[in-house]
Design a protein around this motif. Structure first.
Motif, PDB file in Angstrom:
ATOM      1  N   ARG A   8      57.061 -11.110  -3.382  1.00 63.89           N
ATOM      2  CA  ARG A   8      55.814 -10.753  -3.203  1.00 63.89           C
ATOM      3  C   ARG A   8      55.160  -9.574  -4.151  1.00 63.89           C
ATOM      4  N   SER A 257      48.770 -11.997   6.516  1.00 60.25           N
ATOM      5  CA  SER A 257      47.329 -12.499   6.600  1.00 60.25           C
ATOM      6  C   SER A 257      46.384 -11.083   6.690  1.00 60.25           C
ATOM      7  N   SER A 260      46.211  -8.287   3.672  1.00 62.39           N
ATOM      8  CA  SER A 260      45.379  -8.755   2.393  1.00 62.39           C
ATOM      9  C   SER A 260      43.843  -8.274   2.578  1.00 62.39           C
ATOM     10  N   GLU A 326      42.474  -8.472  -4.342  1.00 65.22           N
ATOM     11  CA  GLU A 326      42.992  -9.682  -4.780  1.00 65.22           C
ATOM     12  C   GLU A 326      44.171  -9.926  -5.227  1.00 65.22           C
ATOM     13  N   VAL A 328      46.800  -8.321  -3.749  1.00 66.73           N
ATOM     14  CA  VAL A 328      47.526  -8.426  -2.333  1.00 66.73           C
ATOM     15  C   VAL A 328      47.276  -9.752  -1.968  1.00 66.73           C
ATOM     16  N   ARG A 329      45.984 -10.426  -2.035  1.00 67.28           N
ATOM     17  CA  ARG A 329      45.894 -11.719  -1.417  1.00 67.28           C
ATOM     18  C   ARG A 329      46.531 -12.738  -1.985  1.00 67.28           C
ATOM     19  N   ASP A 330      46.594 -12.651  -3.381  1.00 57.35           N
ATOM     20  CA  ASP A 330      47.397 -13.745  -4.059  1.00 57.35           C
ATOM     21  C   ASP A 330      48.997 -13.512  -3.857  1.00 57.35           C
ATOM     22  N   ASP A 333      49.734 -15.326  -0.749  1.00 56.77           N
ATOM     23  CA  ASP A 333      49.481 -16.432  -0.550  1.00 56.77           C
ATOM     24  C   ASP A 333      50.558 -17.564  -0.764  1.00 56.77           C
TER      25      ASP A 333
END
Length: 339
Positions: A8, A257, A260, A326, A328-330, A333
């Motif tokens: 990650r 989840s 993010s 964004e 961190v979210r990607d 994912d």
């Protein structure tokens, strides 16, 4: 687990915009944490007659530097400065003003435009804008971080309980959240701030009353999905305590989840404080604040440096947090390609 974390982090680093934004934000925040060494009306070090003085941390009398009065030394006074320079040296921060220091020697009435002395000009009280931006950024980020941490803890715990136990508890708590989230938060904060003189911690507590719901839905959904997994059912059959199942086995998966969302929650927390300060219901008068500078810019349209400088700092801060969020979210994912 370590390999998953490294994967990650690697995906986050590959997102150049997010990675650079993280470092820019960390550098600016680190500078704000040592604001007293960057913007201060006291020197951070004085060497006088082979003795070392640290005025930032301790008040010294004029008598310590050969003066005549037993008052706190004013290092901006040419008389005191000459006394020290005769037998020592003064080391000043880059900006010779603190957030509350008034410059009484201005080339024009306050608010004064940018000069070599006040690089971003002064506000309507003659205080240095650059110093107030630096200190105001620190307060805003610390307020946002504190609010994000506490609201996330409350939201994660309540979301975990709601999703794990479900049933009537889940239904009743959902109805409560629907009512609570429908309340006009900003108006209630304004009303309460007009009744009680606000402080940093008072504002934090009131904002926390309405800001804990951000992660409840995300964590609840993860617990509802995972509570019937085979490893959870096996743990129950073995007699493991519910608290251990929830926070040791299920929560780490739910945090994927939740993490993010944290940069976006931080940005929202900073915006909340800025909005209250802009409306005059935030921090006590005189406190360094981005919202207060925005309000001054609105009230002094002939001094555009007030509104522009505070807007640039606020816009840059929120943009950096959005880019970090964004990234961190990607990185979390699972649909993204593995490194």
């Amino acid at each position: 687990m370590n390999s998953a974390r490294l994967s990650r982090w690697g995906k986050f680093c590959k997102n150049k915009r997010a990675f650079v934004s993280l470092w820019i934000f960390l550098v600016i925040f680190a500078m704000s944490l040592v604001s007293e060494f960057i913007a201060n009306d006291k020197p951070f070090l004085v060497i006088f007659e082979k003795k070392i003085f640290v005025p930032i941390f301790h008040n010294y009398s004029e008598l310590d530097f050969g003066g005549e009065l037993d008052f706190d030394a004013d290092y901006r006074d040419p008389y005191i400065a000459d006394l020290i320079n005769e037998n020592g040296r003064i080391f000043w921060p880059p900006i010779h003003f603190s957030y509350k220091t008034i410059n009484y020697v201005l080339p024009s009435p306050a608010p004064s435009p940018p000069t070599p002395v006040n690089i971003l000009g002064t506000d309507d009280r003659g205080r240095d804008v650059a110093a107030r931006l630096l200190y105001g950024f620190r307060i805003s980020v610390l307020f946002g971080l504190t609010l994000t941490i506490f609201s996330s803890l409350i939201g994660i715990i309540l979301g975990a309980l709601q999703g794990y136990y479900g049933g009537i508890f889940d239904i009743l708590f959902q109805r409560f959240m629907e009512v609570w989230s429908g309340m006009p938060t900003l108006f209630l904060l304004i009303i309460l701030s007009s009744i009680i003189e606000p402080t940093f911690w008072w504002l934090l507590g009131i904002t926390l009353l309405f800001g804990w719901m951000s992660l409840v839905g995300v964590v609840r959904a993860e617990f509802l999905r995972a509570r019937n997994f085979e490893y959870v059912l096996a743990a129950r059959a073995m007699g493991m305590k519910n608290s251990r199942i929830m926070f040791v086995h299920i929560l780490p998966n739910a945090m994927t989840s939740a993490l993010s969302y944290l940069p976006f929650i931080l940005g929202g927390s900073i915006t909340t404080l800025t909005s209250l300060d802009f409306l005059g219901f935030g921090l006590p008068s005189g406190s360094p604040s981005l919202g207060e500078l925005l309000a001054q810019g609105k009230a002094n349209l002939h001094a555009p440096w007030l509104g522009i400088s505070s807007f640039v700092v606020l816009a840059l801060t929120l943009s950096l947090l959005v880019f970090i969020g964004e990234g961190v979210r990607d990185a979390f994912d699972p649909r993204r390609n593995q490194l």
